[in-house]
Design an enzyme around this catalytic site. Structure first.
Site, PDB file in Angstrom:
ATOM      1  N   MET A  30       0.846  -1.201   0.000  1.00 36.62           N
ATOM      2  CA  MET A  30       0.000   0.000   0.000  1.00 36.62           C
ATOM      3  C   MET A  30       0.878   1.247   0.000  1.00 36.62           C
ATOM      4  SD  MET A  30      -3.424  -0.933   2.078  1.00 36.62           S
ATOM      5  CE  MET A  30      -2.808  -0.646   3.727  1.00 36.62           C
ATOM      6  N   LEU A  33       6.653   3.363   1.651  1.00 30.28           N
ATOM      7  CA  LEU A  33       7.605   2.249   1.733  1.00 30.28           C
ATOM      8  C   LEU A  33       8.634   2.429   2.836  1.00 30.28           C
ATOM      9  CD1 LEU A  33       8.242   1.726  -2.082  1.00 30.28           C
ATOM     10  CD2 LEU A  33       6.644   0.517  -0.579  1.00 30.28           C
ATOM     11  N   HIS A  37       9.200  -3.362   3.417  1.00 22.44           N
ATOM     12  CA  HIS A  37       8.732  -3.572   2.042  1.00 22.44           C
ATOM     13  C   HIS A  37       9.921  -3.918   1.131  1.00 22.44           C
ATOM     14  CE1 HIS A  37       5.531  -0.592   3.440  1.00 22.44           C
ATOM     15  NE2 HIS A  37       4.802  -1.630   3.056  1.00 22.44           N
ATOM     16  N   GLY A 147       4.637 -10.329   3.850  1.00 23.45           N
ATOM     17  CA  GLY A 147       5.414 -10.308   5.088  1.00 23.45           C
ATOM     18  C   GLY A 147       4.774 -11.133   6.193  1.00 23.45           C
ATOM     19  N   ASP A 150       2.393  -9.461   8.985  1.00 25.73           N
ATOM     20  CA  ASP A 150       0.928  -9.569   8.968  1.00 25.73           C
ATOM     21  C   ASP A 150       0.603 -11.059   8.839  1.00 25.73           C
ATOM     22  OD1 ASP A 150       0.164  -6.600   8.738  1.00 25.73           O
ATOM     23  OD2 ASP A 150       1.706  -6.863   7.219  1.00 25.73           O
ATOM     24  N   VAL A 176      10.927  -7.456   9.335  1.00 27.51           N
ATOM     25  CA  VAL A 176      12.074  -6.567   9.536  1.00 27.51           C
ATOM     26  C   VAL A 176      11.746  -5.652  10.714  1.00 27.51           C
ATOM     27  CG1 VAL A 176      13.516  -4.770   8.495  1.00 27.51           C
ATOM     28  CG2 VAL A 176      12.655  -6.662   7.092  1.00 27.51           C
ATOM     29  N   SER A 186       4.214   1.159   8.254  1.00 27.90           N
ATOM     30  CA  SER A 186       3.899   2.512   7.795  1.00 27.90           C
ATOM     31  C   SER A 186       3.176   3.279   8.900  1.00 27.90           C
ATOM     32  CB  SER A 186       3.019   2.456   6.544  1.00 27.90           C
ATOM     33  OG  SER A 186       3.631   1.627   5.579  1.00 27.90           O
TER      34      SER A 186
HETATM   35  P1  AMP Z   1       1.384  -2.902   3.515  1.00 29.14           P
HETATM   36  O1  AMP Z   1       1.933  -1.860   2.594  1.00 29.14           O
HETATM   37  O2  AMP Z   1       1.404  -2.504   4.947  1.00 29.14           O
HETATM   38  O3  AMP Z   1       0.092  -3.504   3.051  1.00 29.14           O
HETATM   39  O4  AMP Z   1       2.429  -4.105   3.449  1.00 29.14           O
HETATM   40  C1  AMP Z   1       2.809  -4.663   2.222  1.00 29.14           C
HETATM   41  C2  AMP Z   1       3.584  -5.911   2.486  1.00 29.14           C
HETATM   42  O5  AMP Z   1       4.738  -5.606   3.262  1.00 29.14           O
HETATM   43  C3  AMP Z   1       2.785  -6.961   3.258  1.00 29.14           C
HETATM   44  O6  AMP Z   1       3.066  -8.245   2.715  1.00 29.14           O
HETATM   45  C4  AMP Z   1       3.336  -6.807   4.650  1.00 29.14           C
HETATM   46  O7  AMP Z   1       3.219  -7.991   5.414  1.00 29.14           O
HETATM   47  C5  AMP Z   1       4.786  -6.492   4.359  1.00 29.14           C
HETATM   48  N1  AMP Z   1       5.428  -5.849   5.502  1.00 29.14           N
HETATM   49  C6  AMP Z   1       4.954  -4.801   6.220  1.00 29.14           C
HETATM   50  N2  AMP Z   1       5.783  -4.525   7.250  1.00 29.14           N
HETATM   51  C7  AMP Z   1       6.799  -5.426   7.186  1.00 29.14           C
HETATM   52  C8  AMP Z   1       7.965  -5.671   7.975  1.00 29.14           C
HETATM   53  N3  AMP Z   1       8.262  -4.933   9.042  1.00 29.14           N
HETATM   54  N4  AMP Z   1       8.770  -6.694   7.601  1.00 29.14           N
HETATM   55  C9  AMP Z   1       8.474  -7.458   6.516  1.00 29.14           C
HETATM   56  N5  AMP Z   1       7.398  -7.275   5.734  1.00 29.14           N
HETATM   57  C10 AMP Z   1       6.573  -6.276   6.065  1.00 29.14           C
END
Ligand code: AMP
Length: 277
Positions: A30, A33, A37, A147, A150, A176, A186
């Site tokens: 989303m 970044l 990500h 990730g 989630d 991470v 985010s």
């Molecule tokens: P989002 O933009 O929050 O929907 O996340 C996009 C992708 O990044 C999803 O697959 C999340 O699980 C992954 N993600 C978010 N935060 C982390 C993190 N700290 N470490 C690894 N992957 C992450």
């Protein structure tokens, strides 16, 4: 780097890769970044010839009182970051491209989509399953990576892809963290300085409860103590739960379990999880 805004353009990028016998791994995001990500982009490039990212703040996974309007949006910056990190193409659809006129299809799920997050965010997993099914079927990549941060979402997506026979292999990549243990998110940008100082206690508590469970302590007692620690640190916990790591049903064996938590710090909701193995 290709920046494409329609499914048709995305399919053309994919057709070109196929013609050259090149595989791709999809990285749905989303935006806003952070290094978490980018670890998915690195993972994608290690497992496939090309990484294809998506940048879409999906309205259907936000409830009416959630943070859709204030969710950080920074498209130009995110595109530059993807380009610097070697992404082959980014799909940046409009809401209308994903949810066109007359749209009438929703993916609704049981199994791992029940409980935990769903108890507090009833719209969330049907929104996620609906958008992820559309993104996977639009991109038709060989694989996609999500990730473990989630974790329930990852298990929901694995289940959906298996049930719908979507021809994309799903990978999970490790969380991470900041040096103090806070999982990158985010939403961390919403935290005040005081809240940011408390935030690492969420992961610290998960680690402490994990140690207790691994040393054979009673599950309910360890979870109750964990909830008390969170509350006295200043969190308002939504849940702290030990579940089976695959189905997210009741914990049967600690070594196959997952410990998951969600808790509020002021107006910011944080989630985290650790493996019990
Ligand atoms: P989002 O933009 O929050 O929907 O996340 C996009 C992708 O990044 C999803 O697959 C999340 O699980 C992954 N993600 C978010 N935060 C982390 C993190 N700290 N470490 C690894 N992957 C992450």
């Amino acid at each position: 780097m290709h920046v494409v805004r329609t499914v048709q353009e995305l399919r053309a990028v994919q057709a070109e890769l196929r013609n050259h016998k090149r595989t791709s791994c999809l990285v749905p995001t989303m935006g806003a970044l952070h290094t978490g990500h980018l670890s998915l982009v690195t993972y994608a490039r290690e497992h496939a010839d090309e990484a294809i990212a998506t940048l879409f703040v999906n309205p259907t996974q936000f409830g009416p009182n959630e943070d859709l309007d204030r969710y950080p949006r920074q498209e130009a910056k995110d595109l530059a970051t993807f380009e610097d990190n070697g992404v082959h193409a980014v799909f940046v659809p409009t809401v209308q491209e994903i949810y066109g006129p007359g749209d009438a299809t929703t993916v609704s799920m049981a199994g791992p989509a029940l409980g935990l997050e769903a108890d507090h965010r009833p719209h969330f997993f049907s929104g996620v399953a609906t958008v992820v099914s559309r993104l996977l079927l639009a991109a038709l990549s060989d694989m996609a990576v999500f990730g473990e941060k989630d974790y329930q979402q990852l298990q929901v997506i694995r289940r959906m892809v298996a049930d719908l026979n979507i021809p994309t292999i799903i990978h999970g990549a490790p969380t991470v963290r900041e040096p103090d243990g806070l999982a990158l998110s985010s939403r961390n940008a919403y935290l005040s300085a005081d809240e940011r100082a408390i935030a690492p206690m969420l992961h610290a508590t998960l680690q402490r409860v994990r140690e207790r469970l691994q040393s054979g302590e009673d599950v309910d007692r360890a979870l109750t103590e964990g909830l008390e620690r969170l509350t006295s640190a200043g969190f308002k916990p939504d849940y702290l739960s030990a579940r089976d790591g695959e189905t997210l049903g009741p914990l049967k064996q600690v070594a196959r379990g997952r410990l998951l938590a969600a808790a509020w710090l002021g107006t910011t909701r944080l989630i985290d999880n650790v493996a019990l193995a």
